[in-house]
Design an enzyme around this catalytic site. Structure first.
Site, PDB file in Angstrom:
ATOM      1  N   CYS A  14       0.850  -1.194   0.000  1.00 54.89           N
ATOM      2  CA  CYS A  14       0.000   0.000   0.000  1.00 54.89           C
ATOM      3  C   CYS A  14       0.883   1.241   0.000  1.00 54.89           C
ATOM      4  O   CYS A  14       1.908   1.300   0.680  1.00 54.89           O
ATOM      5  CB  CYS A  14      -0.944   0.085   1.185  1.00 54.89           C
ATOM      6  N   ARG A  72       3.897  -0.476  -4.792  1.00 54.40           N
ATOM      7  CA  ARG A  72       3.598  -0.954  -3.439  1.00 54.40           C
ATOM      8  C   ARG A  72       2.292  -1.731  -3.362  1.00 54.40           C
ATOM      9  O   ARG A  72       1.953  -2.304  -2.326  1.00 54.40           O
ATOM     10  CB  ARG A  72       3.541   0.232  -2.470  1.00 54.40           C
ATOM     11  N   TRP A 103      -2.622  -2.840  -1.667  1.00 55.75           N
ATOM     12  CA  TRP A 103      -2.350  -4.269  -1.758  1.00 55.75           C
ATOM     13  C   TRP A 103      -3.239  -4.897  -0.693  1.00 55.75           C
ATOM     14  O   TRP A 103      -3.045  -4.654   0.503  1.00 55.75           O
ATOM     15  CB  TRP A 103      -0.880  -4.562  -1.478  1.00 55.75           C
ATOM     16  N   ASN A 140      -1.543   2.616   5.408  1.00 49.81           N
ATOM     17  CA  ASN A 140      -0.644   1.547   4.974  1.00 49.81           C
ATOM     18  C   ASN A 140      -0.257   0.779   6.230  1.00 49.81           C
ATOM     19  O   ASN A 140       0.345   1.354   7.133  1.00 49.81           O
ATOM     20  CB  ASN A 140       0.598   2.147   4.312  1.00 49.81           C
ATOM     21  N   GLY A 141      -0.609  -0.488   6.288  1.00 47.53           N
ATOM     22  CA  GLY A 141      -0.250  -1.281   7.469  1.00 47.53           C
ATOM     23  C   GLY A 141      -1.406  -2.177   7.871  1.00 47.53           C
ATOM     24  O   GLY A 141      -2.240  -2.537   7.047  1.00 47.53           O
ATOM     25  N   GLU A 179      16.764 -18.644  -7.102  1.00 48.96           N
ATOM     26  CA  GLU A 179      16.434 -17.290  -7.544  1.00 48.96           C
ATOM     27  C   GLU A 179      15.875 -17.311  -8.979  1.00 48.96           C
ATOM     28  O   GLU A 179      14.911 -16.600  -9.292  1.00 48.96           O
ATOM     29  CB  GLU A 179      17.679 -16.403  -7.428  1.00 48.96           C
ATOM     30  N   LYS A 201      12.177 -15.941  -9.919  1.00 53.08           N
ATOM     31  CA  LYS A 201      11.946 -14.891 -10.921  1.00 53.08           C
ATOM     32  C   LYS A 201      10.888 -15.362 -11.914  1.00 53.08           C
ATOM     33  O   LYS A 201       9.968 -14.619 -12.250  1.00 53.08           O
ATOM     34  CB  LYS A 201      13.222 -14.523 -11.684  1.00 53.08           C
ATOM     35  N   GLU A 228       7.308 -15.601 -10.275  1.00 52.38           N
ATOM     36  CA  GLU A 228       6.599 -14.391  -9.858  1.00 52.38           C
ATOM     37  C   GLU A 228       6.188 -13.497 -11.007  1.00 52.38           C
ATOM     38  O   GLU A 228       5.189 -12.802 -10.902  1.00 52.38           O
ATOM     39  CB  GLU A 228       7.367 -13.621  -8.776  1.00 52.38           C
ATOM     40  N   HIS A 277      16.610 -37.816  -5.475  1.00 54.80           N
ATOM     41  CA  HIS A 277      15.921 -38.223  -4.242  1.00 54.80           C
ATOM     42  C   HIS A 277      14.425 -37.929  -4.298  1.00 54.80           C
ATOM     43  O   HIS A 277      13.759 -37.935  -3.272  1.00 54.80           O
ATOM     44  CB  HIS A 277      16.566 -37.535  -3.037  1.00 54.80           C
ATOM     45  N   LYS A 299       5.858  -4.596  -3.778  1.00 59.07           N
ATOM     46  CA  LYS A 299       7.310  -4.448  -3.647  1.00 59.07           C
ATOM     47  C   LYS A 299       7.781  -4.581  -2.203  1.00 59.07           C
ATOM     48  O   LYS A 299       8.786  -5.226  -1.939  1.00 59.07           O
ATOM     49  CB  LYS A 299       7.720  -3.083  -4.214  1.00 59.07           C
TER      50      LYS A 299
HETATM   51  O1  M6R Z   1      12.401  -5.895   0.780  1.00 59.53           O
HETATM   52  P1  M6R Z   1      12.848  -7.306   1.063  1.00 59.53           P
HETATM   53  O2  M6R Z   1      14.163  -7.605   0.500  1.00 59.53           O
HETATM   54  O3  M6R Z   1      12.768  -7.651   2.515  1.00 59.53           O
HETATM   55  O4  M6R Z   1      11.783  -8.206   0.320  1.00 59.53           O
HETATM   56  C1  M6R Z   1      11.797  -9.587   0.477  1.00 59.53           C
HETATM   57  C2  M6R Z   1      10.886 -10.256  -0.524  1.00 59.53           C
HETATM   58  O5  M6R Z   1       9.569  -9.830  -0.345  1.00 59.53           O
HETATM   59  C3  M6R Z   1      11.316  -9.967  -1.973  1.00 59.53           C
HETATM   60  O6  M6R Z   1      12.624 -10.354  -2.199  1.00 59.53           O
HETATM   61  C4  M6R Z   1      10.393 -10.713  -2.941  1.00 59.53           C
HETATM   62  O7  M6R Z   1      10.595 -12.086  -2.839  1.00 59.53           O
HETATM   63  C5  M6R Z   1      10.602 -10.216  -4.365  1.00 59.53           C
HETATM   64  N1  M6R Z   1       9.346 -10.177  -5.029  1.00 59.53           N
HETATM   65  C6  M6R Z   1      11.536 -11.060  -5.134  1.00 59.53           C
HETATM   66  O8  M6R Z   1      11.646 -10.686  -6.455  1.00 59.53           O
END
Ligand code: M6R
Length: 627
Positions: free
Chosen positions: A2, A27, A74, A100-101, A500, A504, A507, A523, A622
């Site tokens: 948010c 956000r 969000w 926000n929160g 990673e 990527k 997401e 395994h 984000k």
């Molecule tokens: O701001 P942060 O690094 O704490 O965020 C952690 C995760 O939310 C963040 O890395 C998330 O997994 C991203 N969408 C990855 O691309």
């Protein structure tokens, strides 16, 4: 999670609020809304979905308002529908709030307020706030305070439990914009005869660089006469704005189709900036050629390290663990912050606790660190442990909480998928591990020099990788755009890169993908493989190259199409891999900074090919400021 924005001044508030929300859309983008005051009324316009829906609605409204608040959501409590969109109003529609929160005690408050005749229209936690403020306003005598609006808000926030930032306006107080910060970010911007507030600075940098980040437990009253700041007890505080050092180019796409692609291409610059900031020339420092600006006692008698992080930051931490253990010989554990909070490791002596979060606002990471801090308080000194934060936003909540910070130097990242901030985190871990190794003398000076010189070559190697990989990954994207499942494998220091790469792809392209240590496939996961499941194998010459190649062979024997991320282009590689994503031949220890690049590009091109919203993937935000 948010974004909130506010304006009071002499310009058209709607335009400024919309421009601010556009910069905060990373956000959250489930809905958006604004409330302004004109002709003695609160005018609230909200729309489900992305900001352009709100923009279309507002095009039909000519608004002279010069004060207002805005929100991009969000969804936490309640579906992403218009009736749950912010701003929320009280029953009489005189008070408007954006938040926000999370308000943890909203259920009790809601029941209490309902009993007093307040009517609720949404499923959100936020809606209790305007009602609560209205309730306190009703009970305040007009002469009891110089600003009854401020006083009512002060009383209301003292009844709220949780982590929140709010902005409030009222038709009955048309010259006041009141903002509150309690464990969620909020910054005030000072213009010429105008004031701004926002969850994050990109929303206001187009208008001013003079900013004042609020601290937890602070309330600010913004009026045409200026800003007054109070604590929750109502005592006035003295604060001065500071000048923001901000490069506006970072929040523009600069000719790239998406922020994510631009941010992938910014990685050589991020590595250069990190090298300049963290590494001295040899001979400049007697103890260590690394300068992280950390106090010497952080390194003293260190026996263990515990790292907490989430998502991509957790992957960076896994590489950090590898580096710290292999270079400095310090036992290091990496935990998902969300898990660690409820099952922490026993308190051990001489332990450094590291929180890694690019945003510095991830609720789980902050909570895990706060818990560690608390449970070590009052213990003997060696059990108290030192706290270190690694973040791209040193002005964040993490920066407030943790005394020692390594600032990563990625510049602001807008794409929801982390790319350049991951690389910046890796650079921070290289510097930290090498610094520890230098101080503990666990590696020779020559080795240290060799690794640092190797790091200095990385920017141009990333540039070369970017140049060759753009076309190759785009071609592969064409073939794999409709693939349902992907497997990524790596070993050793490149196992976290497999994780990673899979994250990527998941997401931003919504394709199911998993990362495994290559040796674990046999395994269980190998049962998933057939001709429809491609396997991306990261195969870097060094300690585990042959092992990865054998594991890749095993996958090939199950008909999987094999994509190799490797510098090797010999007969064997050509025979095993159906497709090659070549990277430069660098030391295995340094390879993750390179091997991640083709995986970022592959995910990007697949998502772009599928026509998806690369920068704002569904269901994500984000910074994840809720637990
Ligand atoms: O701001 P942060 O690094 O704490 O965020 C952690 C995760 O939310 C963040 O890395 C998330 O997994 C991203 N969408 C990855 O691309």
């Amino acid at each position: 999670m948010c974004g909130i924005v506010g304006y009071i001044g002499t310009q058209a508030a709607t335009d400024i609020l919309l421009a601010g929300l556009e910069k905060l859309e990373y956000r959250g983008y489930d809905s958006a809304g604004i409330a302004t005051i004109w002709e003695g009324e609160v005018n609230c316009v909200r729309a489900k979905g992305k900001l352009h829906n709100l923009r279309s609605k507002l095009e039909q409204i000519e608004s002279p308002a010069q004060i207002g608040i805005g929100h991009t959501r969000w969804a936490t409590h309640g579906k992403p529908e218009e009736y749950n969109a912010h701003p929320h109003l009280d029953t009489a529609k005189r008070v408007a709030v954006v938040q926000n929160g999370i308000i943890e005690n909203y259920r009790e408050l809601r029941e209490e307020l309902k009993g007093k005749g307040h009517q609720f229209l949404s499923e959100t936690d936020t809606e209790v706030i305007p009602h609560l403020i209205a309730e306190f306003l009703k009970n305040l005598s007009p002469s009891s305070s110089s600003s009854p609006f401020l006083e009512a808000i002060r009383q209301a926030v003292n009844h709220l439990k949780g982590a929140f930032a709010i902005a409030v306006i009222s038709a009955d107080f048309p010259d006041e914009l009141i903002v509150v910060r309690q464990q969620a970010p909020l910054v005030i911007g000072f213009g010429q005869g105008e004031l701004f507030c926002a969850s994050d600075t990109p929303a206001i940098v187009a208008y001013t660089r003079a900013v004042l980040p609020l601290e937890n437990g602070e309330i600010a009253r913004l009026t045409p006469l200026g800003v007054e700041i109070y604590d929750f007890a109502g005592d006035r505080l003295k604060k001065q704005p500071r000048l923001l050092n901000f490069n506006p180019a970072l929040v523009e796409k600069q000719g790239f189709k998406h922020f994510m692609l631009k941010e992938i291409h910014e990685q050589p610059g991020v590595v250069r900036a990190s090298l300049d900031a963290y590494f001295n020339n040899f001979g400049e420092s007697s103890e260590s050629p690394i300068n992280l600006g950390l106090p010497a006692d952080l390194y003293n008698n260190l026996e263990q390290i515990q790292i907490v992080a989430c998502g991509t930051s957790w992957h960076a931490a896994l590489i950090g663990k590898y580096l710290i253990e292999q270079l400095a010989g310090i036992s290091t554990q990496v935990h998902y912050a969300s898990e660690y909070r409820y099952a922490p490791s026993p308190v051990t002596a001489n332990t450094l606790i590291i929180g890694v979060t690019q945003s510095g606002e991830t609720a789980d990471t902050l909570a895990a660190l706060a818990m560690e801090k608390e449970r070590r308080q009052g213990k003997e000194p060696q059990y108290q442990g030192q706290l270190l934060g690694i973040t791209n936003r040193s002005e964040s909540s993490l920066g407030d909480m943790v005394p020692n910070i390594i600032s990563t130097l990625a510049g602001i990242e807008i794409g929801v998928a982390a790319t350049k901030t991951f690389t910046a985190q890796l650079m921070a871990f290289y510097a930290l591990a090498l610094d520890l190794a230098a101080r503990r003398q666990t590696v020779s000076k020559d080795t240290l020099e060799k690794i640092i010189n190797g790091l200095r070559q990385i920017p141009k190697e990333i540039e070369a990788t970017l140049e060759t990989q753009e076309r190759l990954t785009e071609q592969l994207a064409h073939e794999f755009a409709e693939t349902k499942d992907f497997i990524f494998v790596g070993r050793g220091i490149n196992f976290p890169i497999a994780l990673e790469g899979a994250l990527k792809l998941k997401e931003i392209s919504y394709i199911h993908a998993e990362g495994y240590p290559a040796g674990e496939m046999k395994h269980g996961p190998i049962a998933l493989l057939d001709a429809k499941v491609p396997v991306v194998a990261i195969a870097i010459p060094g300690s585990v190259y042959e092992k990865v190649i054998s594991n890749a062979q095993e996958a090939k024997a199950r008909d999987s199409r094999l994509i190799g991320v490797t510098p090797v282009n010999d007969g064997e590689a050509a025979e095993i891999f159906n497709d090659l994503l070549p990277v430069s031949d660098v030391e295995e220890l340094l390879s993750p900074i390179l091997t991640v690049v083709p995986l970022q590009l592959l995910a990007y091109h697949i998502a772009a090919r599928r026509g998806l919203d690369v920068d704002q993937p569904r269901n994500l935000a984000k910074s994840v400021t809720v637990e």
